[in-house]
Design a protein around this motif. Structure first.
Motif, PDB file in Angstrom:
ATOM      1  N   MET A   1      24.273  61.528  93.000  1.00 41.85           N
ATOM      2  CA  MET A   1      23.461  61.995  94.124  1.00 41.85           C
ATOM      3  C   MET A   1      24.160  63.169  94.796  1.00 41.85           C
ATOM      4  SD  MET A   1      24.399  59.158  97.027  1.00 41.85           S
ATOM      5  CE  MET A   1      24.169  60.342  98.351  1.00 41.85           C
ATOM      6  N   ILE A   2      23.383  63.953  95.524  1.00 42.55           N
ATOM      7  CA  ILE A   2      23.904  65.096  96.278  1.00 42.55           C
ATOM      8  C   ILE A   2      24.004  64.689  97.741  1.00 42.55           C
ATOM      9  CG2 ILE A   2      23.521  67.493  96.938  1.00 42.55           C
ATOM     10  CD1 ILE A   2      21.754  67.730  94.396  1.00 42.55           C
TER      11      ILE A   2
ATOM     12  N   ASP B   1      23.484  62.456 102.808  1.00 47.06           N
ATOM     13  CA  ASP B   1      24.001  61.258 102.117  1.00 47.06           C
ATOM     14  C   ASP B   1      22.885  60.254 101.837  1.00 47.06           C
ATOM     15  OD1 ASP B   1      26.686  62.053 101.905  1.00 47.06           O
ATOM     16  OD2 ASP B   1      27.077  61.479 103.971  1.00 47.06           O
ATOM     17  N   VAL B   2      21.879  60.696 101.114  1.00 46.35           N
ATOM     18  CA  VAL B   2      20.727  59.870 100.755  1.00 46.35           C
ATOM     19  C   VAL B   2      20.687  59.728  99.233  1.00 46.35           C
ATOM     20  CG1 VAL B   2      18.209  59.691 100.801  1.00 46.35           C
ATOM     21  CG2 VAL B   2      19.425  60.614 102.779  1.00 46.35           C
ATOM     22  N   GLN B   3      20.652  58.496  98.757  1.00 50.71           N
ATOM     23  CA  GLN B   3      20.714  58.245  97.314  1.00 50.71           C
ATOM     24  C   GLN B   3      19.517  58.830  96.561  1.00 50.71           C
ATOM     25  OE1 GLN B   3      21.324  56.035  99.764  1.00 50.71           O
ATOM     26  NE2 GLN B   3      22.718  54.408  99.118  1.00 50.71           N
ATOM     27  N   GLU B   4      18.396  59.013  97.246  1.00 51.05           N
ATOM     28  CA  GLU B   4      17.206  59.573  96.589  1.00 51.05           C
ATOM     29  C   GLU B   4      17.317  61.071  96.323  1.00 51.05           C
ATOM     30  OE1 GLU B   4      15.814  55.646  98.034  1.00 51.05           O
ATOM     31  OE2 GLU B   4      17.177  57.186  98.792  1.00 51.05           O
ATOM     32  N   ILE B   5      18.374  61.706  96.797  1.00 47.77           N
ATOM     33  CA  ILE B   5      18.573  63.131  96.496  1.00 47.77           C
ATOM     34  C   ILE B   5      19.302  63.199  95.163  1.00 47.77           C
ATOM     35  CG2 ILE B   5      19.497  65.326  97.303  1.00 47.77           C
ATOM     36  CD1 ILE B   5      19.165  64.330 100.147  1.00 47.77           C
ATOM     37  N   THR B   6      18.534  63.079  94.099  1.00 45.75           N
ATOM     38  CA  THR B   6      19.091  62.903  92.761  1.00 45.75           C
ATOM     39  C   THR B   6      18.139  63.461  91.717  1.00 45.75           C
ATOM     40  OG1 THR B   6      20.115  61.277  91.289  1.00 45.75           O
ATOM     41  CG2 THR B   6      18.111  60.588  92.419  1.00 45.75           C
TER      42      THR B   6
ATOM     43  N   GLN C   1      26.901  55.611  95.569  1.00 42.77           N
ATOM     44  CA  GLN C   1      27.094  55.370  97.001  1.00 42.77           C
ATOM     45  C   GLN C   1      26.302  54.145  97.416  1.00 42.77           C
ATOM     46  OE1 GLN C   1      26.390  58.543 100.134  1.00 42.77           O
ATOM     47  NE2 GLN C   1      24.991  56.975 100.909  1.00 42.77           N
ATOM     48  N   GLY C   2      26.929  53.263  98.161  1.00 48.37           N
ATOM     49  CA  GLY C   2      26.235  52.118  98.727  1.00 48.37           C
ATOM     50  C   GLY C   2      25.536  52.488 100.011  1.00 48.37           C
ATOM     51  N   ASP C   3      24.516  51.712 100.379  1.00 50.66           N
ATOM     52  CA  ASP C   3      23.811  51.955 101.631  1.00 50.66           C
ATOM     53  C   ASP C   3      24.786  51.887 102.801  1.00 50.66           C
ATOM     54  OD1 ASP C   3      21.377  52.259 100.398  1.00 50.66           O
ATOM     55  OD2 ASP C   3      20.752  50.175 100.701  1.00 50.66           O
ATOM     56  N   GLY C   4      24.644  52.835 103.715  1.00 50.55           N
ATOM     57  CA  GLY C   4      25.492  52.885 104.889  1.00 50.55           C
ATOM     58  C   GLY C   4      26.744  53.719 104.709  1.00 50.55           C
TER      59      GLY C   4
ATOM     60  N   MET D   1      34.712  57.913 103.771  1.00 50.08           N
ATOM     61  CA  MET D   1      34.748  58.511 102.433  1.00 50.08           C
ATOM     62  C   MET D   1      34.312  57.417 101.464  1.00 50.08           C
ATOM     63  SD  MET D   1      38.272  60.683 102.626  1.00 50.08           S
ATOM     64  CE  MET D   1      38.571  61.822 103.974  1.00 50.08           C
ATOM     65  N   GLY D   2      33.096  56.920 101.730  1.00 57.66           N
ATOM     66  CA  GLY D   2      32.692  55.652 101.169  1.00 57.66           C
ATOM     67  C   GLY D   2      32.117  55.723  99.778  1.00 57.66           C
ATOM     68  N   ALA D   3      31.543  56.844  99.411  1.00 61.79           N
ATOM     69  CA  ALA D   3      31.004  57.008  98.071  1.00 61.79           C
ATOM     70  C   ALA D   3      32.140  57.342  97.104  1.00 61.79           C
ATOM     71  CB  ALA D   3      29.966  58.121  98.076  1.00 61.79           C
ATOM     72  N   ILE D   4      31.829  57.340  95.823  1.00 60.24           N
ATOM     73  CA  ILE D   4      32.765  57.911  94.853  1.00 60.24           C
ATOM     74  C   ILE D   4      32.565  59.419  94.890  1.00 60.24           C
ATOM     75  CG2 ILE D   4      33.465  58.073  92.446  1.00 60.24           C
ATOM     76  CD1 ILE D   4      34.227  55.437  93.789  1.00 60.24           C
ATOM     77  N   GLU D   5      33.439  60.093  95.631  1.00 66.74           N
ATOM     78  CA  GLU D   5      33.376  61.546  95.772  1.00 66.74           C
ATOM     79  C   GLU D   5      33.781  62.194  94.455  1.00 66.74           C
ATOM     80  OE1 GLU D   5      32.289  62.628  98.604  1.00 66.74           O
ATOM     81  OE2 GLU D   5      32.667  60.968  99.981  1.00 66.74           O
ATOM     82  N   ILE D   6      33.012  63.199  94.020  1.00 69.36           N
ATOM     83  CA  ILE D   6      33.260  63.742  92.688  1.00 69.36           C
ATOM     84  C   ILE D   6      32.713  65.160  92.584  1.00 69.36           C
ATOM     85  CG2 ILE D   6      31.106  62.986  91.578  1.00 69.36           C
ATOM     86  CD1 ILE D   6      32.993  61.905  89.273  1.00 69.36           C
ATOM     87  N   ALA D   7      33.368  65.969  91.756  1.00 71.30           N
ATOM     88  CA  ALA D   7      32.832  67.291  91.452  1.00 71.30           C
ATOM     89  C   ALA D   7      31.600  67.132  90.575  1.00 71.30           C
ATOM     90  CB  ALA D   7      33.891  68.136  90.743  1.00 71.30           C
ATOM     91  N   ALA D   8      30.694  68.101  90.660  1.00 72.23           N
ATOM     92  CA  ALA D   8      29.463  67.995  89.878  1.00 72.23           C
ATOM     93  C   ALA D   8      28.920  69.380  89.571  1.00 72.23           C
ATOM     94  CB  ALA D   8      28.415  67.172  90.615  1.00 72.23           C
ATOM     95  N   THR D   9      28.138  69.439  88.517  1.00 74.31           N
ATOM     96  CA  THR D   9      27.391  70.643  88.162  1.00 74.31           C
ATOM     97  C   THR D   9      25.917  70.308  88.239  1.00 74.31           C
ATOM     98  OG1 THR D   9      29.168  71.380  86.692  1.00 74.31           O
ATOM     99  CG2 THR D   9      27.008  72.397  86.406  1.00 74.31           C
ATOM    100  N   LEU D  10      25.194  71.045  89.069  1.00 75.21           N
ATOM    101  CA  LEU D  10      23.789  70.762  89.336  1.00 75.21           C
ATOM    102  C   LEU D  10      22.888  71.792  88.668  1.00 75.21           C
ATOM    103  CD1 LEU D  10      24.097  70.259  93.214  1.00 75.21           C
ATOM    104  CD2 LEU D  10      24.536  68.580  91.402  1.00 75.21           C
ATOM    105  N   THR D  11      21.782  71.335  88.148  1.00 79.88           N
ATOM    106  CA  THR D  11      20.718  72.225  87.706  1.00 79.88           C
ATOM    107  C   THR D  11      19.536  71.992  88.634  1.00 79.88           C
ATOM    108  OG1 THR D  11      21.456  72.081  85.410  1.00 79.88           O
ATOM    109  CG2 THR D  11      19.239  72.928  85.796  1.00 79.88           C
ATOM    110  N   VAL D  12      19.106  73.047  89.336  1.00 80.99           N
ATOM    111  CA  VAL D  12      18.041  72.908  90.319  1.00 80.99           C
ATOM    112  C   VAL D  12      17.002  74.009  90.133  1.00 80.99           C
ATOM    113  CG1 VAL D  12      19.542  71.793  92.013  1.00 80.99           C
ATOM    114  CG2 VAL D  12      19.287  74.259  92.050  1.00 80.99           C
TER     115      VAL D  12
END
Length: 307
Positions: A139-140, A165-170, A195-198, A203-214
């Motif tokens: 998620m973004i 920090d919304v899981q639906e942004i994916t 990321q879990g709810d809340g 720094m609650g999610a698994i923070e990670i580098a990412a490559t996005l295609t948008v």
């Protein structure tokens, strides 16, 4: 070949309409954006690593790549950002950090001290330990445009988007944002492997580098588009960003009533009553300066409203 927007030298810690554009894209264009991990880029090097106070400087976290110009975007437009694909890196981390999270002892800043869990992410799984594997749900965390005025730190959020920090942004979903400045000034970053709810521990999610295609597109903004919206293949979603938490919930539901009335032609009072039966809603994070709440409605239900 799609345009690629590199992260090196292009990471910002505030969303603003004042920075020079680092790239320019046209409506209808698909492009690639590199996003750094939520720490000084390159800080996370190996499993077992423990972060120190020197590694992270608050509030300069949640770095976002941008701003990216969307050609032709004007104030009053709606920017639609379709998330075509997300590729996450091989190492991520979560951490406890004094003064942040769901239970911050903001006076003494003690709690559990600095605790770090670096994890390997491979084959679609987050390797928590030798026994536990969690499915990757990328998620973004930060997506937004220039705010109406000035600049907003990437730890914060609001009507311009930001650190939602919304899981639906994916992958497969589309985020809708009101444009406040010519060119929109799109920023993307703070990606998570899961990321879990809340996002309870800051720094609650698994923070990670990412490559996005948008892919981006422009439309005239609905008159009552006040907070970001999301559309998935199955649901329409509205967000509220506020403190206290109940105000964030109220905003999310208010925005949904507006959407149901304006686009789906369900009168406001009936939309409100209908939400009492069908709303899917939750808090997605309680650790940013403003909390985020999401209200979701299944599109199959509203399609049946008129038979």
């Amino acid at each position: 070949m799609s345009q690629r927007v590199a992260k090196e030298g292009n990471i910002k810690y505030a969303l603003s309409g004042l920075d020079r554009f680092i790239a320019s894209v046209s409506p209808g264009e698909t492009f690639v954006v590199e996003c750094a991990i939520n720490a000084n880029d390159g800080t996370i090097r190996h499993l077992g690593q423990q972060l120190t106070e020197a590694d992270i400087t608050m509030p300069f976290v949640n770095g976002a790549t941008g701003p990216i110009e969307v050609r032709g975007a004007k104030a009053g437009d709606m920017l639609k950002v379709e998330i075509v694909n997300m590729e996450v890196g091989g190492l991520g981390f979560t951490a406890l950090w004094p003064g942040t999270g769901m239970f911050p002892d903001w006076v003494r800043r003690r709690e559990f001290g600095i605790q770090t869990r670096v994890v390997e992410v491979k084959n679609g799984l987050v390797h928590w330990n030798e026994h536990l594997r969690l499915p990757v749900k990328p998620m973004i965390g930060v997506i937004g445009v220039a705010p109406l005025h000035g600049a907003v730190l990437t730890v914060d959020n609001g009507t311009h988007g930001g650190n939602l920090d919304v899981q639906e942004i994916t992958t497969g979903n589309t985020v809708m944002l009101r444009v406040h400045a010519d060119g929109a000034h799109l920023f993307l970053g703070d990606c998570h492997a899961i990321q879990g709810d809340g996002e309870c521990n800051g720094m609650g999610a698994i923070e990670i580098a990412a490559t996005l295609t948008v892919k981006v597109s422009l439309e005239k903004a609905p008159a009552r588009l006040n907070h970001p919206r999301i559309e998935t293949p199955t649901h329409i979603c509205t967000l509220g960003c506020a403190r206290p938490l109940e105000d964030a919930m109220r905003l999310a539901f208010e925005e949904m009533v507006y959407w149901l009335e304006d686009e789906w032609k369900i009168p406001a009072a009936e939309s409100y009553m209908l939400l009492g039966q069908i709303a899917e809603a939750r808090c997605t994070q309680v650790v940013n300066p403003k909390y985020t709440y999401i209200c979701k409605v299944n599109k199959d239900i509203v399609r049946k409203y008129f038979g």
